[in-house]
Each structure stands twice: as C-alpha cells, then as structure tokens.
Design a protein around this motif. Structure first.
Motif, PDB file in Angstrom:
ATOM      1  N   ALA A  72      42.554 -34.210  22.871  1.00  0.00           N
ATOM      2  CA  ALA A  72      42.342 -35.568  22.425  1.00  0.00           C
ATOM      3  C   ALA A  72      43.680 -36.378  22.218  1.00  0.00           C
ATOM      4  CB  ALA A  72      41.119 -35.725  21.415  1.00  0.00           C
ATOM      5  N   THR A  73      43.763 -37.764  22.165  1.00  0.00           N
ATOM      6  CA  THR A  73      44.852 -38.339  21.905  1.00  0.00           C
ATOM      7  C   THR A  73      44.434 -39.632  21.630  1.00  0.00           C
ATOM      8  OG1 THR A  73      47.030 -39.112  22.659  1.00  0.00           O
ATOM      9  CG2 THR A  73      45.476 -38.971  24.301  1.00  0.00           C
ATOM     10  N   LEU A  74      45.010 -40.345  20.720  1.00  0.00           N
ATOM     11  CA  LEU A  74      45.016 -41.711  20.700  1.00  0.00           C
ATOM     12  C   LEU A  74      45.866 -42.405  21.950  1.00  0.00           C
ATOM     13  CD1 LEU A  74      45.180 -43.054  16.921  1.00  0.00           C
ATOM     14  CD2 LEU A  74      43.347 -42.717  18.405  1.00  0.00           C
ATOM     15  N   TYR A  75      45.380 -43.447  22.424  1.00  0.00           N
ATOM     16  CA  TYR A  75      46.222 -44.151  23.517  1.00  0.00           C
ATOM     17  C   TYR A  75      46.564 -45.774  23.268  1.00  0.00           C
ATOM     18  CZ  TYR A  75      47.359 -44.374  28.434  1.00  0.00           C
ATOM     19  OH  TYR A  75      48.187 -44.442  29.674  1.00  0.00           O
ATOM     20  N   TRP A  76      47.480 -45.973  23.628  1.00  0.00           N
ATOM     21  CA  TRP A  76      48.091 -47.391  23.427  1.00  0.00           C
ATOM     22  C   TRP A  76      47.977 -48.444  24.700  1.00  0.00           C
ATOM     23  CZ3 TRP A  76      52.543 -46.543  19.511  1.00  0.00           C
ATOM     24  CH2 TRP A  76      52.025 -46.185  18.273  1.00  0.00           C
TER      25      TRP A  76
END
Length: 478
Positions: free
Chosen positions: A112-116
């Motif tokens: 999972a990742t945060l994404y901007w």
C-alpha cells in the motif's frame, strides 16, 4: 515544519501510467539504479507465522514520516501477526510516481502507499486495485463513511481505486487585523459572496509605489506560488456554473462558454486593478500566496501583510505558523464567492489518497491497515500535521493542538466545524484518467491568457483539444 502537503504542492508531477511497462522499468533501473534497487530489496515475506506489509510514502518531512512509523507500530501492537518495516519516505530526486509504476511493472510493488496524484490515473491504467468489495466489508472505510466529493476523486467506471484518508478543503483566508484597521467587518457572514464583491474589496488593499506593487487585496490567476491555479481551476469553474471535466461522460469541457467567460473576467480584473500586466505581480518582492517561493525564496505575501486575502486549504491551520515570522495573529476563513454564472455554493479539496498497487502481495492485510488508518491511525497524523481527516468515524472534537494554543479552543472548534461543513460540498475534482496531463495543459492556458499571449477562447480551445485527445487515447488502450 513544512508539511507533506506543501511538499506535494512544490513537487507535484504525473507520469502517465500507460507509458510505464517492463521495458520502461529496465530503463529506469539502469538510469536511476540506487533507489529502485534499494527499494526492490525490501520484499514482502515476513518471519515465520507473520505477514509483512510494505507501506510507502511519496515523501514529506522527517516528522511526517516518523508519524507514519508510529502509526505502523501502534497497529502492530493490535495485530501481533503483522510486521511492518519502517516506511519508505520518498524516493529522493527520482519522481515518486515513476518509481512506483516501475515497481508495479516489475511485480515488486509495495502492499500500500499514500499517493499525491489522482488514484483514477492509476486505476484507469490497471496500476491500482479496485477497493470496492473490501470497502463493503470494512469497519471504517465503507462508502457512506466518506464525503461524496472526496470519494469521487477515487472513482472510475463504477470502481473505487483509493481512499481519501485526509481531504483538506479550500476557502478564502483573510487577515482580520488588516480588515479591522480599515474598518471592514471581520465577520464571516459579511465576507464577499460574489466575485464582483471580492474584486471591489480587493482594490481597497492594493497600493503602488511608482510601478512597483506594494500590497494587494487578492491576486488574479497565474500569480500564486507553484502554479497552483492549474489545480484550482475546477473550483473557479464550478463557482461560475460550469466544470472542467465531465466524469460521467468522460468529456472535457474546458472551452465551455462559462469557462471562457471566467477567463475573460479575470483578464478584465487584471486590466482594472493591476494595470493590465501580470508582470507587475510576478516581479514583486514577495510571492502572492501563503507559502514562500520554493525557487527564489521570496516571502509569502499573506503572512507579511502584503496580501489581505488568499485562496488556501485547511492545512494552513498548521502551516500558517511554520513560516518564520507571521506578522499578525488574527486570521479567519470564509466560503468561496460565486462567479457571475454561479448558483451553487461549493468548495474544493486536495486529498491524501491511499492506494493498493496492482500485484500487492498482501492486499487484504494492507487494506485492513488502511481501514485502521482511516479513523484511528490518522489521529497520530493529525496531531503532527493537521490535514483534515475525511472519514466520518474520526471525531470532530479532536482539535489541532497548535491552533488551540495560538487561538484558543473555542476558535479552533468553530474553524474546524466550518472546514468539515465545506468538506460536504466539495465539487468533483482530481477525477480524470489524465489528470496530470490536463493540469499541465490548463496551466499553459492560464499563462497564455494572463500574459495576453492568446485570447481566452483560443487558449481554452487548445487546452480542450489536447486534453480530450489525450483522454481518448488512454481510454482506447483499455
């Protein structure tokens, strides 16, 4: 302390997911090597009996990244079968999106990742997983737990490709002390409700020394730091009764009559208040925004009392004080004013999205972590950087400590209640499969209009054609 939000504003880029494949991955590895190979060493197998979840961040300050490490540790205490190594905190000088997509193409994506950038861009290209079924069975992340406008930024073809963990909202920030000195009401209900009224009020604060601007009320397009107008234009368009992108029909509407009229309006404003030349604003000694200029170091005009009003996000409740030396304390916020064609009050947002990349080895466990982060883990994030949580299970009585210390609990609660109300009227944004490409084209159109290199109708038509052609090309590849 500069937030992840500010770093996002200064580094925001999109690499089209459709352009990244196995061959591109090999090219990236050969060219960039270090970070890609270092990240590739992480793997996702845990110790015997444990599941290892790999979580990435696009970047941010060390404080921001440490907060996410704390969230991981707290989650592992509740779930002893889960192991989470420290977060990957950005990719240095390499573009984060490019690195992420290379790992997806190589079959070595994080869980999972945060994404901007828009999850729709990833989802439309098959680079992100559809979360819809997992949301239905979740504790906190069910569809009805999210503001409709924020969730729309994650939806494409009836699928949901991200969670808007935080969704800071835009409003009009104003210097209440300066208003008071001029005998202008500082009450929110008295703030201009139309562009015409905002334009009239702006002139009350604009002063010159020869050909040099000294102070202004509110800037026209193409003048805030980092070219942020390219991302804000959907708000201005909605305020004037139009839109930039029709997600339902997958059509851009950049050159609609209302949008052309909007650009004509700002051009008229430029002519009336700023002597018809945007360069008077661009060459000023300050930057017309609430953040310093990342390239030149020019101070923010809002905090230095050179600019009375600014369009900014709720994350400013923390970031206002991070710049050294704000010269006033009393600020307030108000809803966005309506344009000549506008009939409906709206706001806009800029979420921090969480996504699960295609090929994640432990997607179900990663989603459970994101579910936890949505309402519980985000408290740690909020304590460090008060971006606005979007999930309905996050208590609205939790207030930013720094704001309480500066302005008191009653003011902090009232301001946060206002922001949460604005979160419910966000206009659809960030919802195109070619969001980054379109933002660049819109930025070019704004610059051409405001520098008078092209008429509004011509510039908007050029952006319309480029964006629709790009969108059609991406959709044909699906």
């Amino acid at each position: 302390m500069i937030s992840g939000r500010r770093q996002k504003m200064s580094t925001r880029q999109i690499i089209s997911p459709g352009l990244v494949n196995r061959r591109k991955f090999l090219q990236l590895t050969a060219a960039g090597g270090g970070m890609l190979m270092l990240a590739a060493c992480g793997g996702s197998g845990g110790a015997s009996g444990h599941t290892e979840i790999i979580f990435w961040l696009p970047g941010g300050t060390q404080t921001y990244c440490n907060a996410h490490n704390t969230i991981e540790k707290d989650y592992q205490k509740l779930h002893p079968n889960i192991q989470m190594p420290p977060v990957l905190c950005g990719t240095g000088k390499q573009d984060y999106t490019e690195v992420l997509l290379a790992h997806i193409a190589a079959g070595n994506a994080p869980d999972a990742t945060l994404y901007w950038d828009s999850p729709v861009s990833l989802g439309a290209s098959g680079a992100a997983m559809d979360l819809t079924s997992m949301m239905a069975n979740s504790q906190h992340a069910k569809i009805d737990k999210w503001p409709a406008g924020a969730l729309a930024s994650c939806q494409f073809n009836d699928k949901i490709y991200g969670l808007p963990i935080t969704a800071g909202v835009f409003s009009m920030w104003y210097n209440a002390e300066w208003f008071e000195r001029k005998g202008i009401s500082v009450k929110r209900e008295d703030f201009p409700k139309t562009w015409d009224a905002l334009r009239a009020l702006s002139k009350e604060f604009t002063t010159w020394k020869g050909d040099e601007l000294q102070t202004i009320g509110f800037p026209v397009l193409h003048t805030p730091a980092q070219g942020s107008d390219r991302y804000n234009l959907p708000m201005w368009s909605a305020l004037n009764g139009s839109q930039i992108y029709d997600a339902e029909n997958k059509k851009y509407t950049i050159d609609s009559e209302a949008n052309i009229a909007m650009m004509d309006y700002f051009l008229s404003w430029l002519n009336e208040e700023y002597r018809g030349d945007v360069n008077y604003l661009l060459r000023a000694k300050v930057i017309w925004d609430a953040y310093p200029d990342a390239q030149t170091g020019r101070a923010p005009a809002f905090q230095t009392q050179k600019q009375a009003m600014v369009l900014q996000g709720s994350w400013m409740v923390g970031d206002f004080y991070t710049w050294t030396g704000p010269s006033f304390e009393k600020w307030n916020v108000a809803p966005l004013p309506l344009g000549p064609g506008g009939t409906k009050q709206i706001s806009g947002d800029w979420p921090n999205w969480a996504v699960i990349p295609r090929g994640a080895k432990h997607a179900a466990e990663a989603f459970q972590y994101l579910d936890y982060m949505s309402a519980t883990g985000v408290r740690t994030w909020f304590n460090v950087l008060p971006d606005l949580p979007a999930n309905a299970d996050f208590s609205h009585s939790i207030l930013p400590d720094g704001l309480v210390q500066k302005r008191g609990k009653a003011f902090a609660q009232e301001i946060m209640d206002f922001f949460y109300q604005q979160q419910q009227i966000v206009t659809p944004m960030w919802n195109s499969p070619v969001e980054g490409f379109a933002s660049d084209q819109i930025g070019t159109a704004i610059a051409r209009v405001m520098t008078k290199a092209a008429k509004p109708k011509q510039a908007m038509a050029e952006a319309q054609k480029a964006c629709q052609d790009k969108l059609d090309s991406v959709l044909r590849k699906k």
